[in-house]
Design an enzyme around this catalytic site. Sequence first.
Site, PDB file in Angstrom:
ATOM      1  N   GLU A 129     -29.142  31.217  -1.784  1.00 38.90           N
ATOM      2  CA  GLU A 129     -29.855  32.484  -1.799  1.00 38.90           C
ATOM      3  C   GLU A 129     -29.153  33.480  -2.717  1.00 38.90           C
ATOM      4  O   GLU A 129     -27.941  33.392  -2.921  1.00 38.90           O
ATOM      5  CB  GLU A 129     -29.884  33.055  -0.394  1.00 38.90           C
ATOM      6  CG  GLU A 129     -28.552  33.664  -0.049  1.00 38.90           C
ATOM      7  CD  GLU A 129     -28.129  33.552   1.390  1.00 38.90           C
ATOM      8  OE1 GLU A 129     -28.902  33.075   2.218  1.00 38.90           O
ATOM      9  OE2 GLU A 129     -26.993  33.952   1.662  1.00 38.90           O
ATOM     10  N   CYS A 182     -26.193  40.153  -5.383  1.00 38.30           N
ATOM     11  CA  CYS A 182     -25.261  39.440  -4.504  1.00 38.30           C
ATOM     12  C   CYS A 182     -25.433  37.939  -4.757  1.00 38.30           C
ATOM     13  O   CYS A 182     -26.490  37.365  -4.499  1.00 38.30           O
ATOM     14  CB  CYS A 182     -25.576  39.803  -3.057  1.00 38.30           C
ATOM     15  SG  CYS A 182     -24.498  38.983  -1.880  1.00 38.30           S
ATOM     16  N   CYS A 229     -20.312  26.819   3.560  1.00 33.89           N
ATOM     17  CA  CYS A 229     -18.924  27.287   3.455  1.00 33.89           C
ATOM     18  C   CYS A 229     -18.054  26.429   4.369  1.00 33.89           C
ATOM     19  O   CYS A 229     -18.471  26.084   5.469  1.00 33.89           O
ATOM     20  CB  CYS A 229     -18.833  28.751   3.893  1.00 33.89           C
ATOM     21  SG  CYS A 229     -17.208  29.486   3.620  1.00 33.89           S
ATOM     22  N   CYS A 270     -15.680  31.338   9.933  1.00 33.60           N
ATOM     23  CA  CYS A 270     -15.533  32.656  10.545  1.00 33.60           C
ATOM     24  C   CYS A 270     -16.576  32.762  11.653  1.00 33.60           C
ATOM     25  O   CYS A 270     -17.741  32.411  11.441  1.00 33.60           O
ATOM     26  CB  CYS A 270     -15.739  33.743   9.499  1.00 33.60           C
ATOM     27  SG  CYS A 270     -14.620  33.553   8.090  1.00 33.60           S
ATOM     28  N   CYS A 285     -19.988  34.685  11.248  1.00 32.25           N
ATOM     29  CA  CYS A 285     -20.798  34.420  10.053  1.00 32.25           C
ATOM     30  C   CYS A 285     -21.662  33.183  10.255  1.00 32.25           C
ATOM     31  O   CYS A 285     -21.161  32.112  10.595  1.00 32.25           O
ATOM     32  CB  CYS A 285     -19.887  34.223   8.845  1.00 32.25           C
ATOM     33  SG  CYS A 285     -20.776  33.824   7.334  1.00 32.25           S
ATOM     34  N   GLU A 305     -17.111  30.674  -0.222  1.00 29.87           N
ATOM     35  CA  GLU A 305     -15.847  31.348  -0.497  1.00 29.87           C
ATOM     36  C   GLU A 305     -15.553  31.188  -1.997  1.00 29.87           C
ATOM     37  O   GLU A 305     -15.179  30.094  -2.442  1.00 29.87           O
ATOM     38  CB  GLU A 305     -14.739  30.716   0.363  1.00 29.87           C
ATOM     39  CG  GLU A 305     -13.329  31.135   0.013  1.00 29.87           C
ATOM     40  CD  GLU A 305     -13.136  32.642  -0.163  1.00 29.87           C
ATOM     41  OE1 GLU A 305     -13.383  33.401   0.791  1.00 29.87           O
ATOM     42  OE2 GLU A 305     -12.752  33.061  -1.269  1.00 29.87           O
ATOM     43  N   CYS A 321     -26.066  39.473   5.222  1.00 28.47           N
ATOM     44  CA  CYS A 321     -24.982  38.638   4.693  1.00 28.47           C
ATOM     45  C   CYS A 321     -24.971  37.216   5.238  1.00 28.47           C
ATOM     46  O   CYS A 321     -24.841  37.009   6.436  1.00 28.47           O
ATOM     47  CB  CYS A 321     -23.631  39.255   5.045  1.00 28.47           C
ATOM     48  SG  CYS A 321     -23.413  40.917   4.491  1.00 28.47           S
TER      49      CYS A 321
HETATM   50  N1  SAH Z   1     -16.711  34.208   1.738  1.00 23.76           N
HETATM   51  C1  SAH Z   1     -16.483  35.490   1.194  1.00 23.76           C
HETATM   52  C2  SAH Z   1     -17.715  36.110   0.570  1.00 23.76           C
HETATM   53  C3  SAH Z   1     -19.043  35.946   1.287  1.00 23.76           C
HETATM   54  S1  SAH Z   1     -19.303  36.774   2.812  1.00 23.76           S
HETATM   55  C4  SAH Z   1     -15.901  36.397   2.234  1.00 23.76           C
HETATM   56  O1  SAH Z   1     -15.858  36.024   3.402  1.00 23.76           O
HETATM   57  O2  SAH Z   1     -15.447  37.491   1.863  1.00 23.76           O
HETATM   58  C5  SAH Z   1     -19.681  38.435   2.372  1.00 23.76           C
HETATM   59  C6  SAH Z   1     -19.323  39.450   3.497  1.00 23.76           C
HETATM   60  O3  SAH Z   1     -20.265  39.360   4.584  1.00 23.76           O
HETATM   61  C7  SAH Z   1     -17.947  39.195   4.099  1.00 23.76           C
HETATM   62  O4  SAH Z   1     -17.214  40.374   4.220  1.00 23.76           O
HETATM   63  C8  SAH Z   1     -18.330  38.630   5.449  1.00 23.76           C
HETATM   64  O5  SAH Z   1     -17.266  38.783   6.330  1.00 23.76           O
HETATM   65  C9  SAH Z   1     -19.560  39.423   5.788  1.00 23.76           C
HETATM   66  N2  SAH Z   1     -20.343  38.845   6.899  1.00 23.76           N
HETATM   67  C10 SAH Z   1     -20.450  37.569   7.281  1.00 23.76           C
HETATM   68  N3  SAH Z   1     -21.214  37.453   8.400  1.00 23.76           N
HETATM   69  C11 SAH Z   1     -21.596  38.706   8.722  1.00 23.76           C
HETATM   70  C12 SAH Z   1     -22.403  39.239   9.768  1.00 23.76           C
HETATM   71  N4  SAH Z   1     -22.937  38.469  10.691  1.00 23.76           N
HETATM   72  N5  SAH Z   1     -22.586  40.579   9.798  1.00 23.76           N
HETATM   73  C13 SAH Z   1     -22.054  41.376   8.839  1.00 23.76           C
HETATM   74  N6  SAH Z   1     -21.291  40.930   7.830  1.00 23.76           N
HETATM   75  C14 SAH Z   1     -21.063  39.607   7.764  1.00 23.76           C
HETATM   76 FE1  SF4 Z   2     -17.344  31.605   4.623  1.00 17.13          FE
HETATM   77 FE2  SF4 Z   2     -17.144  34.246   4.044  1.00 17.13          FE
HETATM   78 FE3  SF4 Z   2     -18.810  33.362   5.998  1.00 17.13          FE
HETATM   79 FE4  SF4 Z   2     -16.167  33.263   6.367  1.00 17.13          FE
HETATM   80  S1  SF4 Z   2     -17.424  35.147   6.073  1.00 17.13           S
HETATM   81  S2  SF4 Z   2     -17.640  31.617   6.854  1.00 17.13           S
HETATM   82  S3  SF4 Z   2     -15.467  32.780   4.310  1.00 17.13           S
HETATM   83  S4  SF4 Z   2     -18.974  32.911   3.814  1.00 17.13           S
END
Ligand code: SAH
Ligand code: SF4
Length: 388
Positions: A117, A130, A137, A141, A144, A193, A368
């Site tokens: 996406e 974006c 990934c 986390c 996420c 990532e 995100c």
């Molecule tokens: N993997 C990288 C970049 C992609 S995520 C990273 O983790 O930084 C982009 C942003 O979205 C990150 O800051 C991530 O922590 C945030 N994110 C992921 N899941 C989310 C959610 N459920 N609500 C809000 N932000 C979220």
């Molecule tokens: Fe991967 Fe970033 Fe999501 Fe963590 S927040 S699972 S590093 S995409």
Amino acid sequence: MLTTPLGIEPVVAPRVVAASAQACESLIGLTRDEIGERLAAAGIPERQVKMRAQQLWQWLYNRGAKDFTEMTNISKELRQTLGAKFTVGRLAVVERQVSVDGTRKWLLRLADGNEVETVFIPEEDRGTLCVSSQVGCTLTCRFCHTGTQRLVRNLTPGEIIGQVVIARDDLGEWPSPADGRLLSNIVLMGMGEPLYNFDNVKAAMQIVMDGDGISLSRRRITLSTSGVVPMMSRCGAELGVNLAVSLHAVRDEVRDRIMPINKKYPLAELLAACRDYPGATNARRITFEYIMLKDINDSAADARELVRLLKAYDIPAKVNLIPFNPWPGAPYERSSAERIHQFSEIVFSSGISAPVRTPRGEDILAACGQLKSESEKRRKSEQAPEPA
Ligand code: SAH
Ligand code: SF4
């Protein structure tokens, strides 16, 4: 918020890539030298190679040509030769949605059937794309949704730059206007990532920054990492883009729990790498992203600890507070508006900027890291038989 679409139906686009073109190699994503090598191998006389590669480069990244037939300063014969061996075709747009707030989202299908996406977020004085760096990934986390998907693979440079090309096609932004660009900024904050796919991300961003093509300054590109410490200095030294760090917690025991990568690279190492990030100055601060998770990381004490850490490590920093976007089965809830406000005030009053990020494109599920799974799920449910 992910469960409240406003009933905007996605437009399902047919695949635009002709079957015969799929066997050809795409020139999109290659460096100039690589294009030159391909041309030489295709029988283009050696003395012409450099000049032809430069012409192609400008057609691809300045004019946005979708087909060799558009390249009118190249002879018809040569265009035919190129067309038989190569393609400048686009990634297939499976879905294109536009939010009531103007946010656009594309679900793109890659040649092997995987999907990623890309989201475009227009603002008053700029427009941010974006971009995804991986399919899925490997990190998990807990907040996420992307982290619940199995990593399928890294994106190639062509698939990364291909997302920028699709957005500019859609925005009608070829060639680049001198000023007032619609697509003025890029954030590597989509799926994946980026520092686990650094070489390909670097190759794609070098194309984006190239002065004969898209020509976007490194100051307008931001790479977001969950904290892959050993790659951070390379990112600064070799790409020089802005850095965003997904911090999300200020104590190792909490960060270990919500971001397992913290067990490998704990806070002290991460913050030291931020302090040493090449190019970080007061004029170019590191952005710390901080998700607001109810009763997990959102107390006044957490806010004060955040300030203490940033000052102790003397990092030129700004903080972005992100209200958590819930998804089905997520183990967390979003902090209350009051808590978020209080947190922001504490950080602000210490002299560090801490705006709350307004969610964009909620009606089209452009939050995100969650889009692909949502659209996959929707398609699956559409295929499911009607209940009796
Ligand atoms: N993997 C990288 C970049 C992609 S995520 C990273 O983790 O930084 C982009 C942003 O979205 C990150 O800051 C991530 O922590 C945030 N994110 C992921 N899941 C989310 C959610 N459920 N609500 C809000 N932000 C979220
Ligand atoms: Fe991967 Fe970033 Fe999501 Fe963590 S927040 S699972 S590093 S995409």
